[in-house]
Design a protein around this motif. Structure first.
Motif, PDB file in Angstrom:
ATOM      1  N   ILE A  38      39.902  43.960  38.671  1.00 28.50           N
ATOM      2  CA  ILE A  38      39.724  42.516  38.441  1.00 28.50           C
ATOM      3  C   ILE A  38      41.071  41.805  38.434  1.00 28.50           C
ATOM      4  O   ILE A  38      41.236  40.744  39.068  1.00 28.50           O
ATOM      5  CB  ILE A  38      38.976  42.288  37.115  1.00 28.50           C
ATOM      6  N   VAL A  39      42.046  42.379  37.735  1.00 26.40           N
ATOM      7  CA  VAL A  39      43.360  41.720  37.636  1.00 26.40           C
ATOM      8  C   VAL A  39      44.039  41.629  38.998  1.00 26.40           C
ATOM      9  O   VAL A  39      44.563  40.568  39.375  1.00 26.40           O
ATOM     10  CB  VAL A  39      44.242  42.490  36.624  1.00 26.40           C
ATOM     11  N   THR A  40      44.040  42.752  39.748  1.00 30.14           N
ATOM     12  CA  THR A  40      44.702  42.713  41.070  1.00 30.14           C
ATOM     13  C   THR A  40      43.990  41.742  42.003  1.00 30.14           C
ATOM     14  O   THR A  40      44.633  41.055  42.805  1.00 30.14           O
ATOM     15  CB  THR A  40      44.723  44.116  41.679  1.00 30.14           C
ATOM     16  N   ARG A  41      42.658  41.703  41.897  1.00 29.09           N
ATOM     17  CA  ARG A  41      41.915  40.756  42.749  1.00 29.09           C
ATOM     18  C   ARG A  41      42.275  39.316  42.412  1.00 29.09           C
ATOM     19  O   ARG A  41      42.494  38.491  43.315  1.00 29.09           O
ATOM     20  CB  ARG A  41      40.412  40.984  42.560  1.00 29.09           C
ATOM     21  N   ILE A 191      51.633  43.766  47.654  1.00 33.62           N
ATOM     22  CA  ILE A 191      51.738  45.191  47.312  1.00 33.62           C
ATOM     23  C   ILE A 191      52.500  45.357  46.005  1.00 33.62           C
ATOM     24  O   ILE A 191      52.119  46.127  45.116  1.00 33.62           O
ATOM     25  CB  ILE A 191      52.416  45.963  48.457  1.00 33.62           C
ATOM     26  N   ALA A 192      53.605  44.616  45.863  1.00 30.65           N
ATOM     27  CA  ALA A 192      54.383  44.695  44.628  1.00 30.65           C
ATOM     28  C   ALA A 192      53.570  44.189  43.431  1.00 30.65           C
ATOM     29  O   ALA A 192      53.631  44.763  42.330  1.00 30.65           O
ATOM     30  CB  ALA A 192      55.670  43.887  44.773  1.00 30.65           C
ATOM     31  N   LEU A 196      52.530  46.361  40.163  1.00 24.60           N
ATOM     32  CA  LEU A 196      52.881  45.900  38.827  1.00 24.60           C
ATOM     33  C   LEU A 196      51.629  45.741  37.956  1.00 24.60           C
ATOM     34  O   LEU A 196      51.631  46.121  36.774  1.00 24.60           O
ATOM     35  CB  LEU A 196      53.631  44.569  38.912  1.00 24.60           C
ATOM     36  N   ALA A 197      50.559  45.195  38.543  1.00 25.02           N
ATOM     37  CA  ALA A 197      49.320  45.005  37.771  1.00 25.02           C
ATOM     38  C   ALA A 197      48.736  46.349  37.338  1.00 25.02           C
ATOM     39  O   ALA A 197      48.362  46.540  36.176  1.00 25.02           O
ATOM     40  CB  ALA A 197      48.304  44.227  38.601  1.00 25.02           C
TER      41      ALA A 197
END
Length: 461
Positions: A38-41, A191-192, A196-197
């Motif tokens: 969810i966070v990366t999305r 990507i970074a 990090l997430a």
């Protein structure tokens, strides 16, 4: 044994900390995957949206003036087309924007960097619909539409942006500009951001899980220590209970042997009374009868008659005592039969009616218990007949495999207002019952009369 049963058995043998570590680990992994996704999305959506808004705002600054004629026409003028070509040819903007299209309603392309796309009609995609609603929409590396075949063939990361073109005076959307921006740096940024997430989510989950595991492990150790202490205390208590039960059974066995010895002694005394003093008294009575016939004086005969009556009463009492001391053969009969023999003996001796209720054959009665039951019924009925006139005599016996209750009742005057006075007979009964581990009660009945009761329980209670 099924796999589930084996796992369940192994799970119960694990410590609380191990159970929490396994269950909490699974939950934390699932939670980390869900939260990380969810966070990366959301981060990707935010980065793509911000980049698209910035690019769209920049593009609108020179596309909007050139596209105002589309409010009344479906084509751009030659002047506007040349201006667009100059903007996207040999300029820094042209290096970034590799392709563009201008859409009218219905999915028709009215202008494009690829002239072969002009005047073609394509299926209206969702981002294009959103742009017609006045929203800037974008997609990154999702070039799956028929209109994007040429762009997807370039093999570079592209940011596809749909930006509404508004009429200057009314603000109405008159067209939609679609352009493809080469975004290799955006790919690296995403990507970074993903790394990090994910690193943040995993780190937070590991920190939470580790802290909770340490807390639970400390509590688990305390519980295990207390459980070990309780197990040790339980083992000691069970050993003590077994020892107490053993001692109780030994005491009861000793009491039973003592009771049997006492009954044997009473039987011998009864036999001795019957065979000794009773015979001498009978012989004396016969001699008195012979002597009476030889006397001529009436006064002497009267005296002899008095002595003869006394001897006969003494003989009757001795026979009763002898019979009372001797028990019938009760070693191989049931408790109800024992009670019946005691009642029948009393009825034969006194003629008093006795009501009998007996449901106690399930109780595992030893010889000592049978003797005690016989003596209780015998003594209780004798006392009721002697002191209560034999009124309302009743014997009640009930029990199961663990408990026995035997009572003798009457409707006589009872034990009096001062309560029970434990005479020799009642005291002996109480001692018999308590020697077998039971309890003895002698009380006045609420409806009148008296009741004596013994209660016995098996040794495995």
């Amino acid at each position: 044994m099924s796999l589930f049963v084996r796992f369940s058995n192994r799970w119960r043998r694990m410590s609380l900390a191990t159970q929490f570590g396994l269950a909490g680990g699974v939950v934390l992994v699932v939670a980390a995957v869900i939260v990380g996704a969810i966070v990366t999305r959301r981060i990707e959506e935010s980065v793509v949206r911000n980049s698209a808004n910035a690019t769209a705002l920049y593009m609108e600054s020179f596309l909007a003036p050139l596209s105002q004629q589309l409010a009344k026409s479906d084509h751009l003028s030659d002047t506007a087309r040349r201006a667009l070509e100059e903007v996207f040819t040999n300029t820094p903007l042209g290096e970034r924007v590799v392709s563009y299209k201008i859409w009218k309603k219905g999915g028709r392309v009215v202008e494009a960097s690829d002239p072969s796309q002009i005047n073609k009609v394509f299926e209206v995609s969702q981002p294009l619909k959103d742009a017609w609603q006045g929203h800037v929409s974008a997609e990154f590396e999702e070039l799956d539409g028929a209109e994007a075949v040429a762009e997807s063939a370039l093999g570079v990361p592209l940011l596809e942006i749909y930006s509404p073109i508004r009429e200057v005076w009314t603000g109405d959307v008159i067209a939609v500009a679609e352009f493809y921006e080469a975004a290799p740096q955006l790919r690296e940024d995403l990507i970074a951001a993903r790394r990090l997430a994910w690193a943040t989510v995993v780190g937070v989950m590991l920190t939470i899980g580790g802290a909770l595991y340490l807390i639970v492990m400390r509590g688990s150790r305390t519980i295990e220590t207390q459980r070990a202490d309780l197990d040790a205390q339980f083992r000691d208590l069970r050993a003590l209970s077994a020892r107490n039960l053993e001692l109780r059974m030994r005491v009861q066995e000793a009491a039973a042997r003592s009771a049997a010895s006492t009954e044997a002694a009473l039987r011998r005394i009864g036999a001795d009374l019957h065979d000794g003093p009773a015979q001498y008294l009978a012989f004396a009575a016969l001699r008195l009868d012979d002597l009476r016939e030889k006397l001529d004086q009436d006064d002497a005969r009267a005296e002899l008659d008095g002595v003869n009556d006394a001897l006969k009463q003494a003989m009757t009492e001795v026979r009763f005592i002898s019979q009372g001391l001797s028990l019938p053969d009760i070693a191989e009969i049931s408790l109800c039969e024992v009670v019946g023999k005691a009642v029948d003996a009393h009825i034969g001796r006194t003629g008093h009616a006795v009501e009998v209720t007996c449901k106690c054959d399930d109780f595992p009665a030893s010889t000592a218990v049978r003797i005690c039951a016989y003596r209780l019924v015998q003594e209780g009925l004798n006392n009721a007949s002697r002191h209560g006139g034999g009124s309302g005599l009743a014997v009640q016996c009930s029990g199961n495999s663990r408990r026995l209750e035997l009572s003798v009742c009457d409707n006589g005057p009872g034990f009096g207002p001062d309560g029970v006075r434990m005479g020799l007979g009642l005291t002996g009964l109480r001692d018999r019952v308590e020697s077998l581990g039971g309890s003895f009660q002698a009380v006045n009945r609420p409806t009148g009369g008296s009741r004596i009761t013994m209660i016995l329980e098996t040794g495995d209670q």
